[in-house]
Design an enzyme around this catalytic site. Structure first.
Site, PDB file in Angstrom:
ATOM      1  N   LYS A  16      31.486   2.645 -18.182  1.00 34.30           N
ATOM      2  CA  LYS A  16      32.687   1.813 -18.364  1.00 34.30           C
ATOM      3  C   LYS A  16      33.806   2.994 -17.535  1.00 34.30           C
ATOM      4  O   LYS A  16      34.775   2.253 -17.154  1.00 34.30           O
ATOM      5  CB  LYS A  16      33.139   2.165 -19.971  1.00 34.30           C
ATOM      6  CG  LYS A  16      33.519   3.226 -20.661  1.00 34.30           C
ATOM      7  CD  LYS A  16      33.810   3.086 -22.371  1.00 34.30           C
ATOM      8  CE  LYS A  16      33.705   4.281 -22.798  1.00 34.30           C
ATOM      9  NZ  LYS A  16      34.457   5.432 -22.361  1.00 34.30           N
ATOM     10  N   ARG A  91      39.228   3.726 -30.453  1.00 38.17           N
ATOM     11  CA  ARG A  91      37.879   3.985 -30.650  1.00 38.17           C
ATOM     12  C   ARG A  91      37.122   3.925 -32.143  1.00 38.17           C
ATOM     13  O   ARG A  91      36.228   4.185 -32.554  1.00 38.17           O
ATOM     14  CB  ARG A  91      37.820   5.396 -30.208  1.00 38.17           C
ATOM     15  CG  ARG A  91      36.342   5.622 -29.536  1.00 38.17           C
ATOM     16  CD  ARG A  91      36.562   7.157 -29.069  1.00 38.17           C
ATOM     17  NE  ARG A  91      35.539   7.607 -28.310  1.00 38.17           N
ATOM     18  CZ  ARG A  91      35.563   7.896 -27.048  1.00 38.17           C
ATOM     19  NH1 ARG A  91      36.362   7.443 -26.146  1.00 38.17           N
ATOM     20  NH2 ARG A  91      34.502   8.655 -26.323  1.00 38.17           N
ATOM     21  N   ARG A 130      24.281  12.260 -15.530  1.00 43.48           N
ATOM     22  CA  ARG A 130      25.480  12.875 -15.670  1.00 43.48           C
ATOM     23  C   ARG A 130      25.707  14.423 -15.950  1.00 43.48           C
ATOM     24  O   ARG A 130      26.372  15.070 -15.266  1.00 43.48           O
ATOM     25  CB  ARG A 130      26.409  12.166 -16.473  1.00 43.48           C
ATOM     26  CG  ARG A 130      27.983  12.268 -16.155  1.00 43.48           C
ATOM     27  CD  ARG A 130      28.828  11.402 -16.921  1.00 43.48           C
ATOM     28  NE  ARG A 130      28.976  11.668 -18.164  1.00 43.48           N
ATOM     29  CZ  ARG A 130      29.466  10.841 -19.080  1.00 43.48           C
ATOM     30  NH1 ARG A 130      30.192   9.805 -18.903  1.00 43.48           N
ATOM     31  NH2 ARG A 130      29.597  11.279 -20.437  1.00 43.48           N
ATOM     32  N   ARG A 136      29.478  18.297 -17.557  1.00 38.20           N
ATOM     33  CA  ARG A 136      30.257  17.985 -18.482  1.00 38.20           C
ATOM     34  C   ARG A 136      29.801  18.896 -19.979  1.00 38.20           C
ATOM     35  O   ARG A 136      28.644  18.718 -20.278  1.00 38.20           O
ATOM     36  CB  ARG A 136      30.724  16.574 -18.977  1.00 38.20           C
ATOM     37  CG  ARG A 136      31.699  16.061 -18.230  1.00 38.20           C
ATOM     38  CD  ARG A 136      31.931  14.594 -18.648  1.00 38.20           C
ATOM     39  NE  ARG A 136      31.957  14.306 -19.953  1.00 38.20           N
ATOM     40  CZ  ARG A 136      32.549  13.107 -20.101  1.00 38.20           C
ATOM     41  NH1 ARG A 136      32.799  12.099 -19.599  1.00 38.20           N
ATOM     42  NH2 ARG A 136      32.679  12.641 -21.701  1.00 38.20           N
ATOM     43  N   ARG A 147      27.838  11.490 -30.445  1.00 29.42           N
ATOM     44  CA  ARG A 147      28.740  10.508 -29.702  1.00 29.42           C
ATOM     45  C   ARG A 147      28.215   9.174 -29.851  1.00 29.42           C
ATOM     46  O   ARG A 147      29.026   8.204 -30.172  1.00 29.42           O
ATOM     47  CB  ARG A 147      29.273  10.823 -28.373  1.00 29.42           C
ATOM     48  CG  ARG A 147      30.334  12.070 -28.311  1.00 29.42           C
ATOM     49  CD  ARG A 147      30.051  12.924 -27.036  1.00 29.42           C
ATOM     50  NE  ARG A 147      30.186  12.216 -26.055  1.00 29.42           N
ATOM     51  CZ  ARG A 147      29.655  12.431 -24.509  1.00 29.42           C
ATOM     52  NH1 ARG A 147      28.828  13.505 -24.645  1.00 29.42           N
ATOM     53  NH2 ARG A 147      29.945  11.891 -23.493  1.00 29.42           N
TER      54      ARG A 147
HETATM   55  P1  AMP Z   1      35.122   9.949 -23.255  1.00 28.17           P
HETATM   56  O1  AMP Z   1      35.166  10.158 -21.878  1.00 28.17           O
HETATM   57  O2  AMP Z   1      35.982   8.520 -23.452  1.00 28.17           O
HETATM   58  O3  AMP Z   1      33.637   9.881 -23.569  1.00 28.17           O
HETATM   59  O4  AMP Z   1      35.712  10.834 -24.354  1.00 28.17           O
HETATM   60  C1  AMP Z   1      35.373  12.178 -24.286  1.00 28.17           C
HETATM   61  C2  AMP Z   1      35.613  12.823 -25.665  1.00 28.17           C
HETATM   62  O5  AMP Z   1      37.126  13.031 -25.742  1.00 28.17           O
HETATM   63  C3  AMP Z   1      35.429  11.966 -26.895  1.00 28.17           C
HETATM   64  O6  AMP Z   1      34.068  12.574 -27.079  1.00 28.17           O
HETATM   65  C4  AMP Z   1      36.251  12.612 -28.190  1.00 28.17           C
HETATM   66  O7  AMP Z   1      36.061  13.873 -28.318  1.00 28.17           O
HETATM   67  C5  AMP Z   1      37.742  12.561 -27.276  1.00 28.17           C
HETATM   68  N1  AMP Z   1      38.217  11.151 -27.200  1.00 28.17           N
HETATM   69  C6  AMP Z   1      38.451  10.456 -25.929  1.00 28.17           C
HETATM   70  N2  AMP Z   1      39.090   9.275 -26.663  1.00 28.17           N
HETATM   71  C7  AMP Z   1      39.417   9.362 -27.771  1.00 28.17           C
HETATM   72  C8  AMP Z   1      39.819   8.628 -28.984  1.00 28.17           C
HETATM   73  N3  AMP Z   1      40.250   7.588 -28.539  1.00 28.17           N
HETATM   74  N4  AMP Z   1      39.963   9.317 -30.012  1.00 28.17           N
HETATM   75  C9  AMP Z   1      39.554  10.176 -30.206  1.00 28.17           C
HETATM   76  N5  AMP Z   1      38.945  11.130 -29.360  1.00 28.17           N
HETATM   77  C10 AMP Z   1      38.573  10.557 -28.357  1.00 28.17           C
END
Ligand code: AMP
Length: 195
Positions: A16, A91, A130, A136, A147
């Site tokens: 995404k 989310r 990744r 990361r 996650r």
């Molecule tokens: P992502 O890159 O979208 O997978 O986000 C990485 C991490 O950031 C997630 O595993 C959460 O810890 C935090 N995070 C990102 N977006 C959100 C959100 N909308 N609400 C809460 N935590 C978030």
């Protein structure tokens, strides 16, 4: 022509981030990725970064209040006035409520929600790749499992809300990058969302 107020949703490893960036570029709208905002703050060692680092590394969600405030601030910037693409927010159902309150206050609503559909095995293997490529901190086995579980329990239900509103397009997320971008572009065009 319909304004591009978009959300892209998919499990971790669905691509995404990559597809969101391509669609934003094509439509000339900013991507608002909460994950990117958090990661940049962690990297820069800001107050926000210090607050969220342990949460992110563990694969937990940052509290809604904090996350929604960041998104509101970002959407109020002039470059998001004509349209935006949200990646990774909302989310959970609480964040859907926060976003609804904000957008309704402006007389707006999301015009399309792109659901990137990828089998679980495929997303796990993409995530492992990744992890090896980007290193990361949250791409470790325990965090990945958490996650994906949070995606199933908290994020997938938001799609039902948007489905009821008739804005969801399910896109097959398996294929070449160009093929997938093409599918998304076609679905958006069918809604009158074009560059
Ligand atoms: P992502 O890159 O979208 O997978 O986000 C990485 C991490 O950031 C997630 O595993 C959460 O810890 C935090 N995070 C990102 N977006 C959100 C959100 N909308 N609400 C809460 N935590 C978030």
């Amino acid at each position: 022509m319909t304004a591009a107020r978009l959300l892209i949703v998919g499990p971790q490893g669905s691509g995404k981030g990559t597809q969101g960036a391509r669609i934003s570029d094509a439509l000339g709208i900013p991507t608002v990725s909460t994950g990117d905002v958090f990661r940049a703050n962690v990297k820069d060692g800001t107050e926000l970064g210090l607050k969220v680092k342990a949460i992110i590394d563990a694969g937990d969600l940052v509290p809604d209040e904090l996350t929604s405030a960041i998104v509101r601030d970002r959407l109020e910037q002039p470059d998001a006035a004509a349209g935006f693409l949200l990646d990774g927010y909302p989310r959970n159902l609480g964040q859907v409520g926060d976003l609804d309150a904000f957008l309704t206050g402006r007389g707006e609503a999301l015009t399309a929600v792109i659901e990137l559909s990828v089998p679980r095995d495929e997303s796990i293997s993409r995530l492992s790749l990744r992890a090896a490529e980007q290193g990361r901190a949250d791409d470790n086995e325990e965090s990945i499992a958490k996650r994906l579980a949070i995606y199933e329990s908290e994020t997938a239900p938001i799609l039902d809300v948007y489905r009821e509103r008739g804005v969801v397009d399910v896109i097959d997320g398996v294929g070449t990058l160009d093929e997938i971008t093409e599918r998304i572009t076609a679905a958006l065009a069918a809604r009158g969302i074009t560059a």
